[in-house]
Each structure stands twice: as structure tokens, then as C-alpha cells.
Write a protein that holds these residues in place. Structure first.
Motif, PDB file in Angstrom:
ATOM      1  N   ASN A 275       0.792  -1.236   0.000  1.00  0.00           N
ATOM      2  CA  ASN A 275       0.000   0.000   0.000  1.00  0.00           C
ATOM      3  C   ASN A 275       0.821   1.282   0.000  1.00  0.00           C
ATOM      4  O   ASN A 275       0.301   2.346   0.301  1.00  0.00           O
ATOM      5  CB  ASN A 275      -0.981   0.014   1.182  1.00  0.00           C
ATOM      6  CG  ASN A 275      -1.968  -1.113   1.093  1.00  0.00           C
ATOM      7  OD1 ASN A 275      -2.587  -1.322   0.061  1.00  0.00           O
ATOM      8  ND2 ASN A 275      -2.088  -1.881   2.162  1.00  0.00           N
ATOM      9  N   SER A 276       2.096   1.193  -0.353  1.00  0.00           N
ATOM     10  CA  SER A 276       2.934   2.394  -0.397  1.00  0.00           C
ATOM     11  C   SER A 276       2.723   3.160  -1.693  1.00  0.00           C
ATOM     12  O   SER A 276       2.226   2.632  -2.684  1.00  0.00           O
ATOM     13  CB  SER A 276       4.405   2.027  -0.218  1.00  0.00           C
ATOM     14  OG  SER A 276       4.640   1.650   1.123  1.00  0.00           O
ATOM     15  N   TYR A 277       3.121   4.406  -1.699  1.00  0.00           N
ATOM     16  CA  TYR A 277       2.856   5.331  -2.789  1.00  0.00           C
ATOM     17  C   TYR A 277       4.185   5.842  -3.336  1.00  0.00           C
ATOM     18  O   TYR A 277       4.915   6.549  -2.643  1.00  0.00           O
ATOM     19  CB  TYR A 277       2.016   6.473  -2.220  1.00  0.00           C
ATOM     20  CG  TYR A 277       1.352   7.362  -3.217  1.00  0.00           C
ATOM     21  CD1 TYR A 277       0.464   6.856  -4.159  1.00  0.00           C
ATOM     22  CD2 TYR A 277       1.593   8.725  -3.205  1.00  0.00           C
ATOM     23  CE1 TYR A 277      -0.163   7.700  -5.062  1.00  0.00           C
ATOM     24  CE2 TYR A 277       0.966   9.573  -4.094  1.00  0.00           C
ATOM     25  CZ  TYR A 277       0.090   9.048  -5.023  1.00  0.00           C
ATOM     26  OH  TYR A 277      -0.532   9.894  -5.913  1.00  0.00           O
ATOM     27  N   PHE A 278       4.513   5.459  -4.585  1.00  0.00           N
ATOM     28  CA  PHE A 278       5.783   5.791  -5.215  1.00  0.00           C
ATOM     29  C   PHE A 278       5.607   6.756  -6.392  1.00  0.00           C
ATOM     30  O   PHE A 278       6.394   6.731  -7.327  1.00  0.00           O
ATOM     31  CB  PHE A 278       6.453   4.512  -5.732  1.00  0.00           C
ATOM     32  CG  PHE A 278       6.885   3.555  -4.657  1.00  0.00           C
ATOM     33  CD1 PHE A 278       8.087   3.725  -3.998  1.00  0.00           C
ATOM     34  CD2 PHE A 278       6.085   2.478  -4.311  1.00  0.00           C
ATOM     35  CE1 PHE A 278       8.498   2.837  -3.021  1.00  0.00           C
ATOM     36  CE2 PHE A 278       6.484   1.579  -3.343  1.00  0.00           C
ATOM     37  CZ  PHE A 278       7.695   1.760  -2.697  1.00  0.00           C
ATOM     38  N   ARG A 279       4.613   7.603  -6.363  1.00  0.00           N
ATOM     39  CA  ARG A 279       4.351   8.513  -7.490  1.00  0.00           C
ATOM     40  C   ARG A 279       5.600   9.322  -7.823  1.00  0.00           C
ATOM     41  O   ARG A 279       6.168   9.997  -6.967  1.00  0.00           O
ATOM     42  CB  ARG A 279       3.200   9.450  -7.160  1.00  0.00           C
ATOM     43  CG  ARG A 279       2.865  10.379  -8.311  1.00  0.00           C
ATOM     44  CD  ARG A 279       1.742  11.335  -7.931  1.00  0.00           C
ATOM     45  NE  ARG A 279       1.409  12.166  -9.054  1.00  0.00           N
ATOM     46  CZ  ARG A 279       0.316  12.025  -9.794  1.00  0.00           C
ATOM     47  NH1 ARG A 279      -0.555  11.096  -9.498  1.00  0.00           N
ATOM     48  NH2 ARG A 279       0.097  12.819 -10.808  1.00  0.00           N
ATOM     49  N   GLN A 280       6.032   9.226  -9.082  1.00  0.00           N
ATOM     50  CA  GLN A 280       7.172   9.948  -9.633  1.00  0.00           C
ATOM     51  C   GLN A 280       8.469   9.747  -8.849  1.00  0.00           C
ATOM     52  O   GLN A 280       9.370  10.581  -8.897  1.00  0.00           O
ATOM     53  CB  GLN A 280       6.847  11.427  -9.798  1.00  0.00           C
ATOM     54  CG  GLN A 280       5.733  11.646 -10.802  1.00  0.00           C
ATOM     55  CD  GLN A 280       5.405  13.092 -11.035  1.00  0.00           C
ATOM     56  OE1 GLN A 280       5.715  13.962 -10.242  1.00  0.00           O
ATOM     57  NE2 GLN A 280       4.761  13.365 -12.157  1.00  0.00           N
ATOM     58  N   ALA A 281       8.579   8.642  -8.143  1.00  0.00           N
ATOM     59  CA  ALA A 281       9.830   8.310  -7.447  1.00  0.00           C
ATOM     60  C   ALA A 281      10.825   7.723  -8.443  1.00  0.00           C
ATOM     61  O   ALA A 281      10.452   7.210  -9.491  1.00  0.00           O
ATOM     62  CB  ALA A 281       9.555   7.303  -6.332  1.00  0.00           C
ATOM     63  N   ASP A 282      12.093   7.812  -8.124  1.00  0.00           N
ATOM     64  CA  ASP A 282      13.138   7.217  -8.949  1.00  0.00           C
ATOM     65  C   ASP A 282      13.490   5.859  -8.347  1.00  0.00           C
ATOM     66  O   ASP A 282      14.162   5.780  -7.324  1.00  0.00           O
ATOM     67  CB  ASP A 282      14.368   8.123  -8.998  1.00  0.00           C
ATOM     68  CG  ASP A 282      15.362   7.703 -10.059  1.00  0.00           C
ATOM     69  OD1 ASP A 282      15.334   6.523 -10.485  1.00  0.00           O
ATOM     70  OD2 ASP A 282      16.181   8.552 -10.463  1.00  0.00           O
ATOM     71  N   LEU A 283      12.995   4.809  -8.983  1.00  0.00           N
ATOM     72  CA  LEU A 283      13.186   3.437  -8.503  1.00  0.00           C
ATOM     73  C   LEU A 283      14.186   2.676  -9.367  1.00  0.00           C
ATOM     74  O   LEU A 283      14.359   1.469  -9.189  1.00  0.00           O
ATOM     75  CB  LEU A 283      11.840   2.703  -8.512  1.00  0.00           C
ATOM     76  CG  LEU A 283      10.682   3.386  -7.796  1.00  0.00           C
ATOM     77  CD1 LEU A 283       9.399   2.581  -7.981  1.00  0.00           C
ATOM     78  CD2 LEU A 283      11.008   3.583  -6.330  1.00  0.00           C
TER      79      LEU A 283
END
Length: 114
Positions: A57-65
């Protein structure tokens, strides 16, 4: 739907501050952290060692993965990666390409293929 949270937990704050190496080192030494339902928006998480971590349920919007290996993570069930940079990411085999694509393009929460 669970709203993403920003906690004051020290290890989570290391990630928010871009101290990925220190985070990895402390986790390797046996420290634990609850990363479920956390907000990782716009963070650069390159270099993160995700083995054994639960990002449900984590939120990675526009993160650099880029380059992260999530294959040995506990879970990405319910996580969203809308607009994230995912080049070279290794996702768990339970996530289909369609689920990943829908989350990346439309922000849907990823569901595991059982």
C-alpha cells in the motif's frame, strides 16, 4: 484505500533524506522498519536494497526506482508507481506486466496474481 503516511520513524526518514546507503547498512545490521502504506512520492531511492522489506500500500508517485530489485521484498501488494522511473527494476513475479503498466500509467494499486 489507505492514505500514504509520512512517519517520523528514523529509518524511513533516512530514505526521505536520500541516505540510502546508511539505510541499507542499518537494515543489514538487523534494524527493522515498517514501510507499509508509506509515502515515497518524488524520492530518489536508487541503490535501495529491498530484500525483506514490506511496501504494501505504499505510494511511489514519480519516485526514482531505477535498478531496485523488489523480487525479494515481502510485498508490493496495493502499491502505486504512477509516473515513477522504473528502468531496470526487478518486480516480484506475482506482479504481471499488465498490473505494473496500469499502475505506472494510471496510478492503479498493484494486485498480485495468485
Amino acid at each position: 484505500m489507505v492514505k500514504p503516511k509520512i512517519t517520523q520513524e528514523l529509518l524511513y526518514q533516512l530514505l526521505r533524506d536520500g541516505k540510502i546507503e546508511e539505510f541499507n547498512h542499518r537494515i543489514a545490521k538487523g534494524e527493522s522498519v515498517d514501510l507499509t502504506s508509506c509515502d515515497f512520492r518524488h524520492l530518489n531511492l536508487q541503490g535501495l536494497i529491498a530484500n525483506g522489506l514490506d511496501f504494501s500500500n505504499s505510494y511511489f508517485r514519480q519516485a526514482d526506482l531505477r535498478g531496485i530489485d523488489f523480487s525479494q521484498s515481502v510485498s508490493l501488494q496495493g502499491a502505486s508507481i504512477h509516473g515513477a522511473k522504473i528502468s531496470g527494476v526487478y518486480f516480484p513475479e506475482q506482479l504481471t506486466a499488465e498490473e505494473i503498466s496500469l499502475s505506472l500509467l494510471h496510478g492503479t494499486r498493484m494486485r498480485y496474481n495468485n
